[in-house]
Design an enzyme around this catalytic site. Sequence first.
Site, PDB file in Angstrom:
ATOM      1  N   GLU A 150      -5.236   3.109   5.432  1.00  0.00           N
ATOM      2  CA  GLU A 150      -5.528   1.935   5.497  1.00  0.00           C
ATOM      3  C   GLU A 150      -6.979   1.825   6.484  1.00  0.00           C
ATOM      4  O   GLU A 150      -7.235   1.055   7.519  1.00  0.00           O
ATOM      5  CB  GLU A 150      -4.656   0.824   6.207  1.00  0.00           C
ATOM      6  CG  GLU A 150      -3.548   0.499   5.002  1.00  0.00           C
ATOM      7  CD  GLU A 150      -2.794  -0.686   5.548  1.00  0.00           C
ATOM      8  OE1 GLU A 150      -2.295  -1.304   4.683  1.00  0.00           O
ATOM      9  OE2 GLU A 150      -2.668  -0.781   6.697  1.00  0.00           O
ATOM     10  N   GLU A 307       1.593   0.341  -1.566  1.00  0.00           N
ATOM     11  CA  GLU A 307       2.616  -0.528  -0.783  1.00  0.00           C
ATOM     12  C   GLU A 307       2.773  -1.939  -1.204  1.00  0.00           C
ATOM     13  O   GLU A 307       1.678  -2.301  -1.810  1.00  0.00           O
ATOM     14  CB  GLU A 307       2.035  -0.469   0.913  1.00  0.00           C
ATOM     15  CG  GLU A 307       1.760   0.702   1.604  1.00  0.00           C
ATOM     16  CD  GLU A 307       1.496   0.541   2.990  1.00  0.00           C
ATOM     17  OE1 GLU A 307       1.484  -0.697   3.412  1.00  0.00           O
ATOM     18  OE2 GLU A 307       1.027   1.422   3.607  1.00  0.00           O
TER      19      GLU A 307
END
Length: 680
Positions: A150, A307
Amino acid sequence: MINDKLPKIWYGGDYNPEQWGPEVWEEDQRMFKLAGIDVVTINVFSWALNQPEENTYDFNWLDETMDRLHRNGVGVVLATSTAAHPAWMAKRYPDVTRTDFYGRKRTFGGRHNSCPNSPTYRKYSRLIAGKLAERYKDHPALLLWHVSNEYGGYCYCDNCTAEFRVWVQSRYNSIDSVNKAWNTRFWGHTFYDWDEIVLPNGLSEEGEGNVSAFQGISLDYRRFMSDSLLECYIIEAEEIRTHSSNVPITTNLMGNFGQLNYFDWAKHMDIISWDNYPSLTTPVSETAMVHDLMRGLKDGDPFMLMEQTPSQQNWQAYNSLKRPGVMRLWSYQAVARGADTVLFFQMRRSIGACEKFHGAVIEHVGHEQTRVFRECADLGEELMRLGDTLLDARTEAKVAIVYDWENRWAIEMSSGPTVDLQYPSEVHKYYDALFKLGIQADIVSVDADFSKYEIVIAPVMYMVKKGFAQKTESFVSEGGTFVTTFFSGIVNENDLVTVGGYPGELRKLLGIWAEEIDVLPAGQFNQLVMNKPIGKLEGSYPCELLFDLIHAESAEVLAEYGSEFYKGMPALTVNSFGKGQAYYVATSASSEFLQGFLSNLCQDKGVNPLIPNIPAGVEASQRVKEGRSFLFLLNHNADPVTVDIGEVTLEDLLTGETISLNAVLPGRGVMILTEQVHPK
């Protein structure tokens, strides 16, 4: 296919065995088998464990973990662990930590606290990526490399200052070109030497919330930071490839995250992966749009759902549970839009720190008798039965919506005309109208090939980059339909206004010019009044936010404003250009108007909905593989809904049932309908 070692929709997610002990590891394996888990992501935040000292590496725990997972039939997405640097690194090399927006030097702590232009960070992240690749390149459990985690966040340190000056010099070549591009004669900001350039932050040009006195400087700093973070990814990816050239590499993106230009990033990623965390109140069409955006990053290639939570987040203001059936429903929404994986964060809930209340497949209670685990196990069994049926299936759309991160940055930093103008929201309005009509759309970049589409929509195309106007003119002249909106064609890629009347370079194509832009506060409306009924459009529709005061040149006026001093001025126009047409919607129109407007355009171009008259709350999407189509019907309502699928007979892949005429979808239900395949 992501990796043919596991030819099915991957199922699993982030796993942190280093937070537990051997007795838990064995229980994890038992639970994984019960849930159908076949892939886990490991080593995401384990740099400090892997490298306890500057010259010491210890991979014993990772060796054992890789071997244990392989023995139990679980494949591995192996992360490089570089999302959080070790404490010793920050202590010994202070350049590794970031400096914040106000010039304050960070100490060790948190994550995403590594300066992307730190020589220390780049050196050691490359080294550990290489050691991991060299060690595990031939491990039978390895399916995919996962670089860092991320990426995001900006830095304003001395290293970034120095590298920004180098970046600017490379982009503009001369200081005179910089001054011209940034319009520095405004407020006496002329630069005479490269070292006079300072970073745009809370100490210089910017304030909180994307407020900038010099948008050109701030726009370039966002480009520079996106490039700097991308370079960190590339450094690790290239090091991995020197040892492991046959295993694909990714990093997890974050949908329409505002700080990075993901179209640039996609060029360096083998497969797109992203993390999907809608809230209880996020419109389902917004989530669908972001899935389509992620699919569009690599020209329609399948992507990874890296995710999602099986139950709830921990970081939103209101962390609601996913209602029964919603986890399965949203998982299939991702698959319907192009995902070839269904992965979670996380496998087992942490017992401490900030993610202990983030949902997991295995809850704190630790056994399989939970609602969440049962739902996960049921989905795992379904995905096992689907096998490779859907893998590599693609989406075929005849409508494209243009999305541009740099255009978004420029709009967000614009000092006017209103704080309520949000680029993603305006794009979503057009996507949502198509979604409710049951019409598929691709989300594409300004560099995309428009020729394969019948209709291209570019909402709020404030920034017109070099070549975009000419490409769009060519598309329309060959018979395409182009739609753009208010606040378009205003500036070039340096955020300098194109003089001669808005919409600047798009004026010839659109056949209009605008002299002023009015704004009304939130909750106040004007009206968009049709001059005559056109298909499903007739009468008057509310409009809001911005109101371009335009004059028709070669364009035909289809609707006018209904009130204010500009009552009777054009609000919707169409201009014939070559074989095609270009439309201008001069204000932010209502959902009802957009559905009628886009329905007419699609009908005119022969673009049909997947399901005519699709019921409210039902989503339709289609993937195609080797000539065989798979129609996904997803009921986002809590109650059953009947869907008219027409005079066809199809098979539901999930149940094996034959469906004809009317498909009855349970509340939160899913169907994947396809032609019946009879064994030979």
